[in-house]
Design a protein around this motif. Structure first.
Motif, mmCIF file in Angstrom:
data_model
loop_
_atom_site.group_PDB
_atom_site.id
_atom_site.type_symbol
_atom_site.label_atom_id
_atom_site.label_comp_id
_atom_site.label_asym_id
_atom_site.label_seq_id
_atom_site.Cartn_x
_atom_site.Cartn_y
_atom_site.Cartn_z
ATOM 1 N N ASP A 10 -14.343 5.704 -8.500
ATOM 2 C CA ASP A 10 -14.635 4.642 -9.462
ATOM 3 C C ASP A 10 -16.152 4.487 -9.566
ATOM 4 O OD1 ASP A 10 -13.270 2.179 -10.944
ATOM 5 O OD2 ASP A 10 -15.113 1.471 -9.989
ATOM 6 N N ASP A 70 -5.646 4.937 -4.026
ATOM 7 C CA ASP A 70 -6.181 3.814 -4.798
ATOM 8 C C ASP A 70 -6.640 2.695 -3.860
ATOM 9 O OD1 ASP A 70 -6.719 2.441 -7.269
ATOM 10 O OD2 ASP A 70 -4.973 1.194 -6.852
ATOM 11 N N GLU A 101 -12.476 5.525 -14.088
ATOM 12 C CA GLU A 101 -11.739 5.959 -12.903
ATOM 13 C C GLU A 101 -11.373 7.438 -13.027
ATOM 14 O OE1 GLU A 101 -8.381 3.450 -12.409
ATOM 15 O OE2 GLU A 101 -9.548 1.701 -11.791
ATOM 16 N N PHE A 107 -9.645 9.361 -5.235
ATOM 17 C CA PHE A 107 -9.875 8.406 -6.330
ATOM 18 C C PHE A 107 -11.355 8.069 -6.367
ATOM 19 C CE2 PHE A 107 -5.929 6.056 -7.950
ATOM 20 C CZ PHE A 107 -5.175 7.215 -7.935
#
Length: 733
Positions: free
Chosen positions: A346, A452, A390, A344
Motif C-alpha cells: 500500500d 492484508d 494497493e 500486499f
C-alpha cells in the motif's frame, strides 16, 4: 366392364352354337335316322362341355377381379388418353381417388396426381417404355408420396390399355436422402470427422480432417488415431475419456493434438459411440469423432482474457486477473506441495498527492510505481493492482527467508526513491505485508486475510515498514473486531449516555461549569469508562454516530437547565477524527441555527494531538466553530506538541493542564519547575487555565499560589449521571 378378360370371343362362340342348334332342330324334324340321333347326342355333349367351360371362365374372371382389388400393390388401369379407368383399393387409398355413388371411378387424367416427374413419365408412356420410373405423387401424405411405377401395355376388346403398378418407396427414399445428406455434411463440414471401428482402426475421414491434420485419407485408413497424439496429455486423461465413452457413449473436451508436420494445436473434440443393432447387449460398432482446430479461438480468447485481466492505467493485472491467477497458483501449490508467498503493498502519502496536486499526478505516480515493481521482480512473478493504491505480488515456490528479505529490501529501496511527476518531485514509500502458504494459512481466503492484515500492521507501525504475518497479533485484531461489534450493538441499544464532572472556582468553591464525559452503562450496576472502549472506535464511523446522538441529548439537557434558570457551561471532547468529519461539523452548524441560545454554553475541547495532525480540514472547521459562537478549549495541555503559534492561532478561551502535571505537585523540584513554567506561559498569553485531576487541598493551595482559578477533579466530585446531576446543581445554587 372387365379390363382383363376378352368376353367377345366367348359371346361369339355362344352365338355360333345357338345357330348350329337351330339348324340341328330343322334337320331333326325330318324322319329320324340313326345318324340324326348320333348328331343330336354329340351336340348335347358339346353344349354341356361348352357351358361348363364358360362357367369356369366366368369364375376365373371373378377370382382375378378379387385378386386385383386386394393386392397390396397399387394397380391403376389407364386408357389410351391416360385417363384412369380402373384402380384397386391400394391405389385408391394411396392417391385418394374418388368414386361415384355407383362405385365407378370418376374418369380423371392420371397426370394430375404427379407432383414431380411428369415429363419423364409422359415420355415413357408415349414411347411404350417399360422401364420403371420414380415419381412424387399426391395423395394421403400432404408432402407427397415417393413411389416406383412400373408400366405394362396391353390390348383388350380392341382397345389399348396401360397397367401401372405403384410401389411406395418413401422409406427407401428417406433413407437415400439421409445418406445423401450425411454424405454432403460429411464431405463439406468445416469440422474434421473421423470414423473409427470397434478395433480402434480409422475407417473413414472427411476432407476437413485432411485439411486440419495434413494427412490424406489413404494415409490414415486402418491406422490407430494415436498417430495424431501430441503426447501432452497424461495416460489418466485418456483413461477418463475411455471411461466416459463406456459409461455414457459420449465424451467432449479440449486437448492438444499434432499435425503431420509436427505442429501442435489445441483441438475441441467430441466423440460419440455408435452401437450394434439387433443384439441383446449393445456393443460399440463405431466411434465418430468430430473436431476442430481452435488455435485462433484460443488466441482470441487469450487476448480478450488478457484485456479483461489487465489494469488499463498500469498494465498490471487487475483484481479480476489477480483472482484468476491467484486461484490457479494456489491450487497448483496445494497439488504440487509447493510454497506460495503473497505480498500486499500500500502506497504511503498517496492521498496527500491526490488532494494537493490532483488525480493526474496520482495516476502518473501509479504508472511509475508499477514500472519499478516490474523491474524489481522476475518475469514469472505476478504483480497486480487490486485497488486505488494497493498492489499484490505472488511468488511461487519456496523462497528462503534470507532471499525474501533481500527481495523486499531491494523493493523498498527502489520504491522510496523520489518520483519525477510532470513538474514536481514526489517522495513516496510503501507499507508491505507478507504471508505464506502453508505456514500462515491453508486456504485462499485465509491467506488473503493474512497478507492484508500484515500490510495493515505495517501501516500502523509507520511509513516504509515491512510486516510478516503474526498470528498472535491477528488473534488480537479478531478480539478487537468482536469488541467493536459489541460496541456497535450497544450503540443500537442506546446503552451510552452523558455523565457530567463539575468544575469549581478554587478560591470560592463556586460551581462554574461541567465537562460532559461518555459512559457505557453495560448493565444497571456496571458502568464502563471511555478508557475501556473509546480507543477501539476513536477513528471509526461508529464514534461519529454515537457523538452526534450524545450531542443532541446534551442540547436537550442544557435546554432543560435553562428552563429552570441554570446557565452553567458544558464542554465536550472531540478528537481529530471527529473534528475533521463533515457530519460533526453539520451537527454543530444545525445547533447554531436551530438552538442558538445553547451555543454560548456549549464549549468544544480539542485534544492537543488533534493540533499535531496539522490537518487543513481540522483547522478550517475550528475557525468555522469559532465563527458560529462556540468557545474552544485545549485539553491535556503539556502532553502533546502544541506550539505557541497554535495557541494564538485558534483563539482558545481556556487551556486545560493535564492531570499528570497536577499529580506530581510536591513530587520533586523538576516536576514543579515544569508545571510552573506552563502556568507562567499561559498567563503570559492571557489564557484562562483549568487544572485537571485535582484531588487534594494541598494541590489546590499550590495552584492558587500560582494564580490558577478553576479546577476539576475528585476533590470536587466524580462524573455523575443526569439524576445525580440535578441534585448536585440544586445544592450549588
Amino acid at each position: 366392364m372387365n379390363y382383363f378378360v376378352d368376353n367377345s370371343k366367348i359371346n361369339g362362340l355362344d352365338d355360333v352354337l345357338k345357330k348350329f342348334g337351330v339348324m340341328l332342330e330343322k334337320h331333326c324334324a325330318e324322319p329320324s335316322s340313326a345318324s340324326s340321333k348320333k348328331v343330336q347326342l354329340e351336340f348335347d355333349r358339346l353344349q354341356k362341355n361348352l357351358t361348363k367351360s364358360y362357367s369356369n371362365v366366368l369364375l376365373s374372371q371373378t377370382v382375378a377381379n378379387e385378386l386385383f382389388e386386394s393386392l397390396p400393390i397399387g394397380f391403376v388401369v389407364l386408357d389410351s388418353e391416360i385417363r384412369i379407368v380402373e384402380a384397386n383399393a391400394t391405389a385408391r387409398d394411396l392417391l385418394l381417388l374418388k368414386v361415384s355413388s355407383g362405385e365407378e371411378l370418376i374418369s380423371q387424367i392420371f397426370t394430375r396426381y404427379i407432383i414431380n416427374g411428369m415429363s419423364e413419365f409422359l415420355e415413357r408412356i408415349y414411347s411404350s417404355s417399360t422401364t420403371p420410373i420414380e415419381l412424387l405423387l399426391s395423395g394421403r401424405n400432404h408432402n407427397g408420396i415417393f413411389a416406383k411405377v412400373f408400366q405394362n401395355y396391353y390390348s383388350l376388346n380392341g382397345q389399348n390399355f396401360i397397367l401401372l403398378s405403384i410401389i411406395p418407396v418413401q422409406r427407401e427414399h428417406d433413407l437415400m436422402q439421409s445418406l445423401l445428406t450425411y454424405k454432403m455434411v460429411f464431405e463439406h463440414a468445416q469440422e474434421g470427422i473421423m470414423v473409427v471401428n470397434h478395433q480402434f482402426k480409422i475407417q473413414d475421414v472427411n476432407p476437413a480432417f485432411s485439411k486440419i491434420t495434413g494427412y490424406r485419407k489413404e494415409e490414415v485408413l486402418g491406422l490407430n488415431p494415436s498417430i495424431l497424439s501430441s503426447h501432452q496429455q497424461s495416460p489418466e486423461f485418456y483413461q477418463k475419456m475411455y471411461q466416459a465413452l463406456d459409461r455414457d457413449g459420449y465424451w467432449q473436451g479440449v486437448l492438444n493434438n499434432r499435425t503431420k508436420s509436427g505442429e501442435v494445436y489445441p483441438e475441441d473434440l467430441q466423440i460419440s459411440t455408435v452401437y450394434t443393432q439387433g443384439t441383446r447387449s449393445r456393443k460399440p460398432a463405431y466411434y465418430v469423432a468430430v473436431f476442430r482446430n481452435i488455435l485462433g479461438l484460443v488466441e482470441k480468447e487469450e487476448f480478450l482474457q488478457k484485456q479483461a485481466d489487465t489494469d488499463v492505467l498500469t498494465g498490471l493485472l487487475n483484481r479480476k486477473g489477480f483472482n484468476r491467477i491467484y486461484d490457479d497458483m494456489f491450487q497448483s501449490a496445494q497439488r504440487e506441495g509447493e510454497e506460495l508467498t503473497l505480498i500486499f503493498i500500500d502506497l504511503d502519502n498517496f492521498k496527500t498527492l491526490n488532494d494537493r496536486h490532483g488525480h493526474n499526478y496520482g495516476d502518473e505516480l501509479l504508472r511509475n510505481f508499477s514500472k519499478r515493481l516490474r523491474n524489481g521482480l522476475k518475469q514469472r512473478d505476478h504483480i497486480a493492482r487490486i485497488g486505488g493504491d494497493e498492489f499484490t505480488i505472488i511468488l511461487y515456490q519456496e523462497i528462503p527467508d534470507s532471499a525474501l528479505t533481500r527481495i523486499i529490501y531491494k523493493l523498498q529501496e527502489d520504491l522510496k526513491r523520489p518520483y519525477q511527476l510532470f513538474d514536481i518531485t514526489f517522495a513516496c514509500s510503501a507499507s508491505i505485508g507478507i504471508a505464506k502458504y502453508p505456514n500462515d494459512a491453508v486456504d485462499t481466503n485465509s491467506l488473503l486475510q493474512a497478507a492484508d492484515f500484515a500490510m495493515y500492521q505495517a501501516k500502523k507501525a509507520g511509513k516504509n515498514q515491512v510486516q510478516y504475518y503474526d498470528h498472535s497479533l491477528y488473534s488480537q485484531e479478531i478480539e478487537r473486531e468482536q469488541s467493536i461489534e459489541f460496541i456497535r450493538d450497544a450503540i443500537n441499544k442506546n446503552e451510552f449516555e452523558n455523565f457530567f464532572q463539575p468544575q469549581h472556582d478554587m478560591e470560592t468553591g463556586k460551581l462554574v461549569g461541567f465537562e460532559a464525559l461518555m459512559r457505557w452503562r453495560k448493565q444497571a450496576d456496571k458502568i464502563l469508562l471511555p478508557g475501556d472502549f473509546l480507543h477501539l472506535i476513536a477513528d471509526r464511523q461508529e464514534i461519529i454516530g454515537l457523538s452526534i446522538r450524545l450531542i443532541k441529548h446534551l442540547v436537550v439537557e442544557i435546554g432543560l437547565w435553562m428552563a429552570h434558570g441554570f446557565r452553567w457551561p458544558v464542554s465536550i471532547n472531540l478528537n481529530a477524527y471527529q473534528l475533521a468529519h463533515p457530519k460533526i461539523r453539520k451537527q454543530l452548524e444545525d445547533i447554531a441555527q436551530n438552538h442558538s441560545q445553547v451555543v454560548p454554553l456549549l464549549k468544544i475541547e480539542v485534544t492537543e494531538t488533534a493540533l499535531f495532525e496539522k490537518d487543513e480540514v481540522i483547522e478550517n472547521n475550528l475557525h468555522i466553530f469559532r465563527e458560529l459562537g462556540y468557545e474552544l478549549q485545549l485539553d491535556d495541555f503539556g502532553t502533546g506538541y502544541s506550539s505557541i503559534y497554535s495557541l494564538r492561532k485558534f483563539t482558545f478561551q481556556a487551556i486545560k493542564i493535564d492531570r499528570s502535571f497536577v499529580a506530581e505537585i510536591h513530587q520533586g523540584q523538576e516536576s514543579s519547575i515544569l508545571l510552573d513554567g506552563i502556568i507562567q506561559l499561559l498567563q503570559t498569553l492571557k489564557l484562562n487555565i483549568i487544572c485537571e485531576g485535582v484531588e487534594s487541598e494541598e494541590q489546590v493551595n499550590y495552584l492558587l499560589e500560582r494564580g490558577c482559578d478553576v479546577a476539576q477533579g475528585f476533590l470536587y466530585g466524580q462524573a455523575m449521571d443526569k439524576k445525580a446531576l440535578w441534585s448536585y446543581m440544586k445544592k450549588h445554587l
